[in-house]
Design a protein around this motif. Structure first.
Motif, short mmCIF file in Angstrom:
data_model
loop_
_atom_site.label_atom_id
_atom_site.label_comp_id
_atom_site.label_asym_id
_atom_site.label_seq_id
_atom_site.Cartn_x
_atom_site.Cartn_y
_atom_site.Cartn_z
N ARG A 116 -46.85 49.93 65.83
CA ARG A 116 -45.94 50.54 64.86
C ARG A 116 -46.56 51.77 64.23
N ARG A 117 -45.67 52.54 63.57
CA ARG A 117 -46.12 53.65 62.74
C ARG A 117 -45.36 53.61 61.43
N CYS A 171 -42.97 49.39 58.99
CA CYS A 171 -42.89 50.49 59.94
C CYS A 171 -41.71 51.35 59.54
#
Length: 143
Positions: free
Chosen positions: A91-92, A130
């Motif tokens: 994830r970011r 995220c």
């Protein structure tokens, strides 16, 4: 834009309440994890970096990403994207910086301060957050 017309401003992203044991890192311009770290007991994670700020304001730097003509943000990578291939997450966290008040930018540029943005690192379902994270707090702090 000439770098002479830009001012270097220190930034700090604090991920509060991260999921324990999950690696987080900044995303660098070359898309590699930068400064990976994880929480052992729920302690906050802090990431420091510099941004060049020009008139407008406009933002430049190795961690600055762009979307459209005005949106600028920084990514915090999570799990596999942060360099942990065994993580179940990839994830970011997108943290906007284009909406920082110009007064705060000016005060940071004229002092030895750092613009500190805090985000909560755990989603309601207990997994790492995220997508775009709204700052829980943003302030001028000391380096």
């Amino acid at each position: 834009m000439a770098k002479a017309a830009q001012t270097v401003v220190s930034f700090r992203i604090i991920v509060e309440q991260p999921v324990i044991g999950v690696v987080h890192s900044l995303q660098s311009k070359d898309d590699l994890p930068l400064d990976p770290k994880s929480s052992r007991e729920g302690e906050s994670l802090a990431f420091d970096f510099s941004v060049r700020v020009g008139p407008g304001p406009t933002f430049y730097g190795d961690q600055v990403r762009r979307e459209g003509s005005t949106r600028r943000f920084v990514y915090v990578r999570v799990g596999q994207l942060a360099g942990d291939p065994s993580s179940p997450w990839s994830r970011r966290i997108k943290i906007d910086i284009h909406d920082i008040d110009e007064d705060l930018l000016t005060r940071a540029a004229k002092s030895d301060g750092v613009i500190e943005t805090t985000v909560i690192g755990t989603a309601k379902d207990g997994t790492p957050i995220c997508a775009t994270a709204r700052p829980a707090a943003r302030r001028l702090a000391e380096l």
